[in-house]
Design an enzyme around this catalytic site. Structure first.
Site, PDB file in Angstrom:
ATOM      1  N   ARG A  55      49.349  42.549  41.142  1.00  0.00           N
ATOM      2  CA  ARG A  55      50.349  41.918  41.915  1.00  0.00           C
ATOM      3  C   ARG A  55      50.015  40.473  41.970  1.00  0.00           C
ATOM      4  NH1 ARG A  55      50.955  46.991  42.620  1.00  0.00           N
ATOM      5  NH2 ARG A  55      48.704  46.912  42.745  1.00  0.00           N
ATOM      6  N   THR A  56      48.927  40.045  42.953  1.00  0.00           N
ATOM      7  CA  THR A  56      48.693  38.924  43.124  1.00  0.00           C
ATOM      8  C   THR A  56      48.613  37.902  41.918  1.00  0.00           C
ATOM      9  OG1 THR A  56      47.613  39.924  45.342  1.00  0.00           O
ATOM     10  CG2 THR A  56      47.158  37.417  44.869  1.00  0.00           C
ATOM     11  N   LYS A  83      26.325  35.465  33.834  1.00  0.00           N
ATOM     12  CA  LYS A  83      24.823  35.124  33.505  1.00  0.00           C
ATOM     13  C   LYS A  83      24.249  34.477  35.068  1.00  0.00           C
ATOM     14  CE  LYS A  83      26.735  33.477  29.309  1.00  0.00           C
ATOM     15  NZ  LYS A  83      27.323  32.132  28.760  1.00  0.00           N
ATOM     16  N   ARG A 105      40.542  34.899  44.816  1.00  0.00           N
ATOM     17  CA  ARG A 105      40.138  36.348  45.222  1.00  0.00           C
ATOM     18  C   ARG A 105      38.722  36.474  44.972  1.00  0.00           C
ATOM     19  NH1 ARG A 105      43.523  41.861  44.641  1.00  0.00           N
ATOM     20  NH2 ARG A 105      44.896  40.614  45.803  1.00  0.00           N
ATOM     21  N   HIS A 133      44.561  37.658  53.542  1.00  0.00           N
ATOM     22  CA  HIS A 133      45.381  37.657  52.204  1.00  0.00           C
ATOM     23  C   HIS A 133      46.917  37.003  52.628  1.00  0.00           C
ATOM     24  CE1 HIS A 133      47.109  38.768  48.690  1.00  0.00           C
ATOM     25  NE2 HIS A 133      46.736  39.947  48.621  1.00  0.00           N
TER      26      HIS A 133
HETATM   27  N1   CP Z   1      48.659  43.791  47.150  1.00  0.00           N
HETATM   28  C1   CP Z   1      47.999  43.048  46.471  1.00  0.00           C
HETATM   29  O1   CP Z   1      47.035  42.255  46.701  1.00  0.00           O
HETATM   30  O2   CP Z   1      47.768  43.833  45.159  1.00  0.00           O
HETATM   31  P1   CP Z   1      46.717  43.435  44.001  1.00  0.00           P
HETATM   32  O3   CP Z   1      45.302  44.035  44.446  1.00  0.00           O
HETATM   33  O4   CP Z   1      47.413  44.279  42.890  1.00  0.00           O
HETATM   34  O5   CP Z   1      46.826  41.986  43.762  1.00  0.00           O
END
Ligand code: CP
Length: 323
Positions: A55-56, A83, A105, A133
């Site tokens: 999603r993100t 590496k 992320r 998040h």
């Molecule tokens: N909600 C969320 O962060 O989903 P993803 O891990 O798919 O990005």
């Protein structure tokens, strides 16, 4: 103009309202045949993902493309990270190529903030370890406000694996900033030791909470982050804290169900509840694009303004709300 987006604690109510109001305008764009605006033409956004995401990552990519930015997708798998290249050297390499924003992320809490010390680009935290998040929280706030017309005075039950959840930390802080009430629900082993300091009600029993919740926000059971036995079994978790058809019937008529995804059907909720008409799960995903467009626009759009002093990003985000 926004500088970095790292942590929901840095956003005051006016700033959150500005992000949500701006996202509303971008949401309207999605209904048009041509969903693109030229706002970020010539800007480059890099999605730097060291952890898996659907999603993100995808919604940040769509958001940047709808704003006409150039988008690079970097995943640690298949890169020079394998590496032994460090986060710092990876970031400096991207910086040398002239990226304007890095969406990151990472499995380590604090990685996004650390990145801000190494690069000039704007940094958007797309999830750092069990810490934060923020864009997930913002899209959740947007979805709740869209449904109820307000956030103030609503009551949200946040259910499940709070301990390992960066989403829980972020969304609870956002709800509280917007004057919504929160109850944390889950087994004692999956609530953080610091939960008493969260300024939320706490319940280890789901059933008494259901009737008074406007929103039941289910958290994913994060088995990949559990290094010990936190629950007797998945079946036991589903029986005690999962949302099934019987519990669905205990909800107020107006109540809605949310989940940040990815969901484990049969664990946090049964398959039929996941598809019930009062779930907003698909709407959360849809709104993720508009909210991330809003964040990118507020951070990269408009004329250049004075750079803030090094800090937590609060100064810039709050400055937007005052304009
Ligand atoms: N909600 C969320 O962060 O989903 P993803 O891990 O798919 O990005």
């Amino acid at each position: 103009m926004l500088r970095h987006l790292l942590d929901m604690r840095a956003l005051d109510a006016d700033t959150i309202t500005t992000v949500l109001d701006t996202a509303e305008a971008f949401g309207d764009l999605a209904a048009r045949p041509i969903k693109k605006v030229p706002t970020l033409r010539g800007r480059t956004v890099c999605n730097l993902f060291f952890e898996d995401s659907t999603r993100t990552r995808v919604s940040f990519e769509i958001a940047a493309k709808r704003l006409s930015a150039d988008v690079l997708n970097f995943s640690a798998k298949g890169s020079s990270v394998s590496k032994g290249e460090s986060l710092k050297d990876t970031a400096l390499t991207l910086q040398a190529m002239g990226v304007d924003a890095i969406v990151v992320r990472h499995h380590a809490s604090g990685a996004a903030r650390q990145l801000t010390r190494w690069v000039d680009a704007k940094v958007l935290n797309a999830g750092d370890g069990g810490h934060q998040h923020p864009t997930q929280a913002l899209l959740d706030l947007f979805t709740i406000r869209q449904h109820f017309g307000r956030l103030e005075g609503l009551h949200v039950a946040v259910v499940g694996d709070v301990l390992h959840s960066r989403v829980a930390r972020s969304v609870v802080q956002g709800l509280q900033t917007m004057s919504a009430g929160v109850t944390l629900v889950g087994p004692p082993t999956l609530l953080p030791m610091s939960a008493d300091a969260w300024d939320a009600e706490i319940s280890h029993d789901l059933d008494p909470v259901l009737g008074k919740a406007d929103v039941v926000y289910l958290l994913r059971v994060q088995r990949e982050r559990m290094r010990e036995q936190f629950i007797p079994s998945i079946r036991e978790y589903a029986r005690l804290w999962g949302l099934d058809r019987r519990r669905l019937g205990e909800l107020a008529d107006h109540a809605v169900i949310m989940h940040p995804g990815p969901m484990n059907r049969g664990v946090e909720l049964t398959a039929d509840v996941a598809d019930a008409p009062n779930t907003l799960i698909a709407q959360q995903v849809t709104n993720g694009v508009a909210v991330r467009m809003s964040c990118l626009y507020l951070m990269l759009g408009g004329e250049q303004r004075e750079q803030p002093a090094a800090g937590d990003g609060r100064s810039d985000l709050s400055a937007v709300a005052r304009r």
